[in-house]
Design an enzyme around this catalytic site. Structure first.
Site, PDB file in Angstrom:
ATOM      1  N   HIS A   1     -70.892 -93.336  -7.830  1.00 32.08           N
ATOM      2  CA  HIS A   1     -70.981 -94.151  -6.621  1.00 32.08           C
ATOM      3  C   HIS A   1     -71.227 -95.593  -7.021  1.00 32.08           C
ATOM      4  O   HIS A   1     -71.926 -95.853  -7.995  1.00 32.08           O
ATOM      5  CB  HIS A   1     -72.133 -93.651  -5.721  1.00 32.08           C
ATOM      6  CG  HIS A   1     -72.010 -94.119  -4.325  1.00 32.08           C
ATOM      7  ND1 HIS A   1     -72.489 -95.334  -3.906  1.00 32.08           N
ATOM      8  CD2 HIS A   1     -71.430 -93.541  -3.238  1.00 32.08           C
ATOM      9  CE1 HIS A   1     -72.226 -95.474  -2.624  1.00 32.08           C
ATOM     10  NE2 HIS A   1     -71.578 -94.416  -2.195  1.00 32.08           N
TER      11      HIS A   1
ATOM     12  N   ASP B   1     -69.714 -86.493  -0.958  1.00 30.78           N
ATOM     13  CA  ASP B   1     -68.450 -85.767  -0.825  1.00 30.78           C
ATOM     14  C   ASP B   1     -68.353 -84.530  -1.697  1.00 30.78           C
ATOM     15  O   ASP B   1     -67.423 -83.752  -1.552  1.00 30.78           O
ATOM     16  CB  ASP B   1     -67.282 -86.701  -1.173  1.00 30.78           C
ATOM     17  CG  ASP B   1     -67.164 -87.807  -0.163  1.00 30.78           C
ATOM     18  OD1 ASP B   1     -67.348 -87.512   1.023  1.00 30.78           O
ATOM     19  OD2 ASP B   1     -66.900 -88.950  -0.562  1.00 30.78           O
TER      20      ASP B   1
HETATM   21  N1  CMC Z   1     -65.585 -89.300 -13.245  1.00 30.08           N
HETATM   22  C1  CMC Z   1     -65.520 -89.801 -14.495  1.00 30.08           C
HETATM   23  N2  CMC Z   1     -65.878 -91.047 -14.830  1.00 30.08           N
HETATM   24  C2  CMC Z   1     -66.319 -91.852 -13.849  1.00 30.08           C
HETATM   25  C3  CMC Z   1     -66.409 -91.415 -12.528  1.00 30.08           C
HETATM   26  C4  CMC Z   1     -66.023 -90.090 -12.233  1.00 30.08           C
HETATM   27  N3  CMC Z   1     -66.089 -89.620 -10.986  1.00 30.08           N
HETATM   28  N4  CMC Z   1     -66.872 -92.414 -11.742  1.00 30.08           N
HETATM   29  C5  CMC Z   1     -67.061 -93.451 -12.567  1.00 30.08           C
HETATM   30  N5  CMC Z   1     -66.726 -93.117 -13.837  1.00 30.08           N
HETATM   31  C6  CMC Z   1     -66.852 -93.968 -15.030  1.00 30.08           C
HETATM   32  C7  CMC Z   1     -65.739 -95.008 -15.050  1.00 30.08           C
HETATM   33  O1  CMC Z   1     -64.616 -94.545 -15.789  1.00 30.08           O
HETATM   34  C8  CMC Z   1     -66.426 -96.167 -15.733  1.00 30.08           C
HETATM   35  O2  CMC Z   1     -66.440 -95.921 -17.118  1.00 30.08           O
HETATM   36  P1  CMC Z   1     -66.379 -97.176 -18.161  1.00 30.08           P
HETATM   37  O3  CMC Z   1     -67.600 -97.982 -17.899  1.00 30.08           O
HETATM   38  O4  CMC Z   1     -66.366 -96.497 -19.493  1.00 30.08           O
HETATM   39  O5  CMC Z   1     -65.114 -97.905 -17.853  1.00 30.08           O
HETATM   40  C9  CMC Z   1     -67.857 -96.081 -15.239  1.00 30.08           C
HETATM   41  O6  CMC Z   1     -68.063 -94.708 -14.890  1.00 30.08           O
HETATM   42  C10 CMC Z   1     -68.135 -96.949 -14.005  1.00 30.08           C
HETATM   43  O7  CMC Z   1     -67.169 -96.623 -13.024  1.00 30.08           O
HETATM   44  P2  CMC Z   1     -66.557 -97.669 -11.998  1.00 30.08           P
HETATM   45  O8  CMC Z   1     -65.256 -97.163 -11.481  1.00 30.08           O
HETATM   46  O9  CMC Z   1     -66.572 -99.037 -12.602  1.00 30.08           O
HETATM   47  O10 CMC Z   1     -67.641 -97.625 -10.869  1.00 30.08           O
HETATM   48  P3  CMC Z   1     -67.442 -98.158  -9.437  1.00 30.08           P
HETATM   49  O11 CMC Z   1     -68.780 -98.464  -8.930  1.00 30.08           O
HETATM   50  O12 CMC Z   1     -66.433 -99.249  -9.391  1.00 30.08           O
HETATM   51  O13 CMC Z   1     -66.760 -96.914  -8.679  1.00 30.08           O
HETATM   52  C11 CMC Z   1     -66.482 -94.872  -7.519  1.00 30.08           C
HETATM   53  C12 CMC Z   1     -67.455 -95.998  -7.911  1.00 30.08           C
HETATM   54  C13 CMC Z   1     -67.091 -94.072  -6.380  1.00 30.08           C
HETATM   55  C14 CMC Z   1     -65.154 -95.479  -6.988  1.00 30.08           C
HETATM   56  C15 CMC Z   1     -66.225 -93.985  -8.758  1.00 30.08           C
HETATM   57  O14 CMC Z   1     -67.436 -93.451  -9.233  1.00 30.08           O
HETATM   58  C16 CMC Z   1     -65.213 -92.857  -8.472  1.00 30.08           C
HETATM   59  O15 CMC Z   1     -64.008 -93.101  -8.546  1.00 30.08           O
HETATM   60  N6  CMC Z   1     -65.719 -91.623  -8.115  1.00 30.08           N
HETATM   61  C17 CMC Z   1     -64.846 -90.548  -7.750  1.00 30.08           C
HETATM   62  C18 CMC Z   1     -64.414 -90.737  -6.304  1.00 30.08           C
HETATM   63  C19 CMC Z   1     -65.524 -90.425  -5.325  1.00 30.08           C
HETATM   64  O16 CMC Z   1     -66.193 -89.411  -5.427  1.00 30.08           O
HETATM   65  N7  CMC Z   1     -65.669 -91.317  -4.312  1.00 30.08           N
HETATM   66  C20 CMC Z   1     -66.622 -91.103  -3.248  1.00 30.08           C
HETATM   67  C21 CMC Z   1     -67.645 -92.166  -3.183  1.00 30.08           C
HETATM   68  S1  CMC Z   1     -68.977 -91.700  -2.086  1.00 30.08           S
HETATM   69  C22 CMC Z   1     -68.264 -91.719  -0.537  1.00 30.08           C
HETATM   70  C23 CMC Z   1     -68.242 -93.050   0.073  1.00 30.08           C
HETATM   71  O17 CMC Z   1     -69.315 -93.675   0.186  1.00 30.08           O
HETATM   72  O18 CMC Z   1     -67.144 -93.445   0.496  1.00 30.08           O
END
Ligand code: CMC
Length: 428
Positions: free
Chosen positions: A306, A363
């Site tokens: 998240h 989720d």
């Molecule tokens: N599985 C594997 N690796 C992950 C995941 C995941 N679900 N989420 C983040 N990472 C890794 C990502 O690859 C990155 O690694 P590195 O630093 O080596 O590049 C690191 O963790 C940070 O990730 P980020 O994408 O920069 O983090 P963010 O804050 O931009 O993204 C997120 C948050 C929710 C988009 C992401 O965690 C994700 O894609 N999760 C899966 C989708 C999901 O479950 N979304 C629902 C969010 S909650 C509902 C809502 O509030 O809408």
């Protein structure tokens, strides 16, 4: 002048900026005069360090896993409140008295019907249309039907349109589902609760009496509470940005629905359940965890991680308990829950997920419950939109009522070509 100041040095010149304090959470450096004073912009793609507005609705402490609506912890609201009461709280700032709650519920109940002509909109969609495509279209179209509540400078208009949106969203979502099945639309029954009425419109058929199962009604209502608002997330910021130009509330909420649809936001519960079904059995989990960790593989554990929570999402805790309740009430025995629990356990003990502070989010478990209740995965995001409408309209109202509100207009770091002269096509 604010007591605290932040100093920024640009070259050999120093500039002071006020530091503003909220009631909780990090202070913010007020850089509204930054460009005027320094000729510089800030650069913050994804707004990772930017407070885009002042708000008194929802507070999240991502490190501690805390979520408060108007000060009340989400766990307490999920346990003791109802979706209607939480909606009242978000819209009005305080919990209602018994009479205020009755009046509010009565008002919402009397706006559940859709203009009859809106039914024809549905016929324009293919039967296999994603419900979110229908929701975007139909909600945007509401502005063409309810002209009497689109003067956003009039607080009474804002109130009526907010009530209409909250009240009609279950009808719109249920109709999207019925349309996909080729079943007749079921008109609202205002003698039922908000959530009971939605379940009947979704699963009832005119030929039979539909009986609302209290445990399912309670679980569904709780899911709505858990999704009601979540601070300045992508779709809420979209609603605010759309609203900042003076667009009518129906158009703004349609914009929010479009943003919510994405798999990184509201579409994640659909993606999470699809992923769990694909994994199938607990013995396949290690393979998927390895894939999620592989930088060359786009696969991510859906329902994990998240932007704000770097701890267990408090909503996921309630969701996990709710899965048990629904499974028990409906006598469901779906191995997907065991797969999810095992996946959570393995991921939480894995260095990759621990170091990056990736925990289950709301989720991760919600899809399992919704599937047990009988919703197809394509409806999941539509249900999220239904519940989040409360947060969207509350945030939109807060923004429009703020006399300091201005149009949202970010700037950029330009990296394209510098000025050059046009070359006629025969000379290129
Ligand atoms: N599985 C594997 N690796 C992950 C995941 C995941 N679900 N989420 C983040 N990472 C890794 C990502 O690859 C990155 O690694 P590195 O630093 O080596 O590049 C690191 O963790 C940070 O990730 P980020 O994408 O920069 O983090 P963010 O804050 O931009 O993204 C997120 C948050 C929710 C988009 C992401 O965690 C994700 O894609 N999760 C899966 C989708 C999901 O479950 N979304 C629902 C969010 S909650 C509902 C809502 O509030 O809408």
């Amino acid at each position: 002048m604010a007591d605290k100041q932040a100093k920024l040095n640009v070259g050999d010149q120093g500039f002071d900026f006020p530091v503003l304090e909220g009631s909780c959470g990090p202070d913010v450096v007020d850089i509204r005069k930054l460009y005027g004073q320094t000729g510089k912009f800030t650069f913050d793609p994804g707004y990772k360090s930017t407070a885009s507005c002042e708000s008194a609705l929802t507070y999240i402490d991502g490190q501690e896993g805390v979520l408060l609506h108007r000060g009340y912890p989400i766990g307490q609201l999920a346990e003791n409140s109802s979706f209607m009461e939480t909606a009242y709280l978000l819209l009005n700032g305080e919990l209602p008295s018994g009479q205020e709650l009755d009046t509010f519920e009565n008002t919402i109940t009397h706006h559940t019907m859709l203009h009859e002509q809106l039914r024809q909109f549905y016929q324009g969609f293919r039967r296999d249309a994603h419900p979110m495509a229908i929701m975007c279209g139909v909600v945007g179209a509401l502005s063409a039907f309810y002209h009497d509540s689109t003067d956003i400078s009039d607080p009474e208009h804002r109130k009526i349109s907010s009530h209409r949106l909250i009240a009609k969203m279950p009808t719109i979502a249920a109709m999207a589902y019925k349309y996909s099945l080729g079943q007749p639309f079921v008109y609202p029954d205002n003698s039922l609760s908000y959530t009971g009425n939605f379940l009947r419109m979704t699963f009832g058929v005119p030929a039979e009496e539909y009986e609302v199962i209290p445990e399912v009604e309670k679980a569904m209502d709780r899911i709505f509470i858990l999704h009601a608002d979540h601070e300045q997330n992508a779709s809420t910021s979209t609603v605010r940005l759309a609203g900042s130009s003076g667009a009518n509330p129906f158009a703004c909420i349609a914009a929010g629905i479009a943003c919510l649809w994405g798999p990184a936001h509201g579409g994640a519960n659909e993606a999470a359940l699809n992923m769990l079904r694909e994994i199938g059995t607990p013995d396949k989990i290690p393979h998927y965890i390895e894939r999620a960790k592989d930088k060359n593989d786009p696969f991510r554990l859906m329902g994990f991680g998240h932007r704000v929570y770097k701890n267990y999402d408090p909503r996921a805790t309630v969701m996990q308990e709710t899965v048990r309740e629904v499974f028990e009430a409906l006598k469901v025995d779906d191995p997907v829950f065991e797969t999810a629990m095992r996946l959570e356990e393995l991921a939480l003990n894995d260095d990759y997920f621990r170091e990056k502070k990736l925990f289950p989010n709301v989720d991760f478990y919600s899809g399992i419950i919704l599937s047990a209740i009988g919703f197809p995965t394509t409806m999941f995001t539509a249900l999220f939109a239904l519940a989040r409408t409360v947060g969207w309209v509350a945030q939109w109202n807060e923004m429009i009522s703020d006399p300091a509100q201005v149009i949202g207009r970010p700037r950029q770091l330009y990296t394209g070509p510098t000025q050059r002269d046009y070359i006629p096509v025969d000379k290129r």
